[in-house]
Motif scaffolding. Structure first.
Motif, PDB file in Angstrom:
ATOM      1  N   LEU A   1     -27.002 -44.259  73.425  1.00 22.43           N
ATOM      2  CA  LEU A   1     -26.125 -43.471  72.518  1.00 22.43           C
ATOM      3  C   LEU A   1     -25.667 -44.155  71.382  1.00 22.43           C
ATOM      4  N   GLY A   2     -26.012 -44.067  70.177  1.00 24.07           N
ATOM      5  CA  GLY A   2     -25.550 -44.635  69.059  1.00 24.07           C
ATOM      6  C   GLY A   2     -24.397 -43.668  68.644  1.00 24.07           C
ATOM      7  N   LEU A   3     -23.246 -44.369  68.276  1.00 23.84           N
ATOM      8  CA  LEU A   3     -21.878 -43.429  67.812  1.00 23.84           C
ATOM      9  C   LEU A   3     -21.560 -43.874  66.659  1.00 23.84           C
TER      10      LEU A   3
ATOM     11  N   MET B   1     -31.791 -51.498  67.158  1.00 21.87           N
ATOM     12  CA  MET B   1     -31.095 -51.587  68.669  1.00 21.87           C
ATOM     13  C   MET B   1     -31.518 -50.687  69.812  1.00 21.87           C
ATOM     14  N   GLY B   2     -32.159 -49.983  69.509  1.00 26.04           N
ATOM     15  CA  GLY B   2     -32.796 -48.987  70.659  1.00 26.04           C
ATOM     16  C   GLY B   2     -32.307 -47.905  71.009  1.00 26.04           C
ATOM     17  N   ALA B   3     -31.545 -47.273  69.987  1.00 24.11           N
ATOM     18  CA  ALA B   3     -30.784 -46.150  70.436  1.00 24.11           C
ATOM     19  C   ALA B   3     -31.714 -45.048  70.763  1.00 24.11           C
ATOM     20  N   ASP B   4     -31.365 -44.135  71.647  1.00 20.66           N
ATOM     21  CA  ASP B   4     -32.225 -43.030  72.097  1.00 20.66           C
ATOM     22  C   ASP B   4     -31.708 -41.577  71.121  1.00 20.66           C
ATOM     23  N   LEU B   5     -30.406 -41.785  71.081  1.00 26.34           N
ATOM     24  CA  LEU B   5     -29.949 -40.692  70.122  1.00 26.34           C
ATOM     25  C   LEU B   5     -28.691 -41.083  69.463  1.00 26.34           C
TER      26      LEU B   5
END
Length: 211
Positions: free
Chosen positions: A4-6, A27-31
Motif C-alpha cells: 500500500l502506498g501512503l 516501487m510496485g504499489a498495489d494501491l
C-alpha cells in the motif's frame, strides 16, 4: 495486494502528488491511499482532485477539505490556497472522514487527524503507546494510517499492529512539510518512508515506546 502506498496532506500541490505517485508506481504499489487534506495552502486544488479522481486513489476528507466545503463556492482560502471550482467541491463532498480497507487478512483504518476527529494531532505527548494500543484495539485494526501533523511517524505495538503517518507531500513556503510518502508492506507488516522529489529512503525513528 500487499503493498500500500501512503500519502497525505497534498494541499493543492499537484507536482508533489504526481512525483509521489510515480515513485510508488515504480516501487510496485498495489494501491495508493490518501489520508486527507487534498486542498488548502497550495495553488492548484482542481488539478489535485482531478489527478486523485482519474487514478482512483481512495482518499478521505481532511480538515482543510472540510473547511473548503464549509466556505462554499467562490470563497477564498484564508490560508492562501487556490479557490476550488464547484466541480472540485463536489468531489470533496463525496469523501468520507474515514476509510476501512481489508487486504491480505489485515484491517487498515485511514483517518486524517485521529479516529476522534480531523483536528486532533497524534503526538508522542498526547498519544503514548498505551493510547495507540487502545485505538488499534477499539478500531479492530491491524494498521491505523493518519496525517495532519505533516511529520512522518511509525509505531509498532506489542501485538504487531502499526500506526503510520506518511508525512506531507506539499511544498509551499507558508507551511512546514516533510515532503515524504510511505510504502506499507502488509505481508511483512513493515513500512518505509521516502522523499517526494527523489524517492530515496528516509530514516524515521520509531515512536517512543515502540516494540
Amino acid at each position: 495486494m500487499t503493498r500500500l502506498g501512503l500519502i497525505s496532506d497534498v494541499h493543492g500541490d499537484p507536482v508533489g502528488l504526481e512525483l509521489a505517485w510515480s515513485h510508488l508506481m515504480v516501487m510496485g504499489a498495489d494501491l495508493i491511499v490518501c489520508a486527507g487534506d487534498l486542498v488548502g495552502y497550495g495553488p492548484f486544488p482542481d488539478r489535485v482532485l482531478a489527478f486523485v479522481t482519474d487514478r482512483r486513489i481512495p482518499s478521505i476528507r481532511g480538515n482543510h477539505d472540510r473547511w473548503a466545503l464549509e466556505r462554499g463556492p467562490g470563497e477564498p482560502d484564508e490560508f492562501g490556497g487556490g479557490t476550488p471550482a464547484p466541480e472540485t467541491l463536489e468531489d470533496l463532498r463525496a469523501l468520507e472522514p474515514s476509510l476501512v480497507l481489508e487486504r491480505e487478512g489485515k484491517v487498515v483504518v485511514v483517518v486524517h487527524g485521529s479516529p476522534r476527529g480531523d483536528m486532533e494531532f497524534i503526538t508522542p505527548r498526547s498519544h503514548p503507546p498505551r493510547i495507540l494500543d487502545a485505538l488499534l484495539a477499539t478500531l479492530g485494526a491491524d494498521v491505523l494510517v493518519h496525517g495532519h501533523t505533516h511529520r512522518p511517524m511509525w509505531y509498532r505495538s506489542a501485538s504487531g499492529g502499526l500506526v503510520v503517518n506518511p508525512g506531507s507531500i506539499v511544498s509551499v513556503p507558508v507551511v512546514e512539510s516533510s515532503r515524504s510518502f510511505a510504502m506499507l508492506d502488509l505481508k511483512a507488516m513493515a513500512v518505509t518512508f521516502h522523499d517526494v522529489e527523489s524517492g530515496r529512503l528516509l530514516e524515521v525513528s520509531p515512536w517512543p515506546g515502540s516494540e
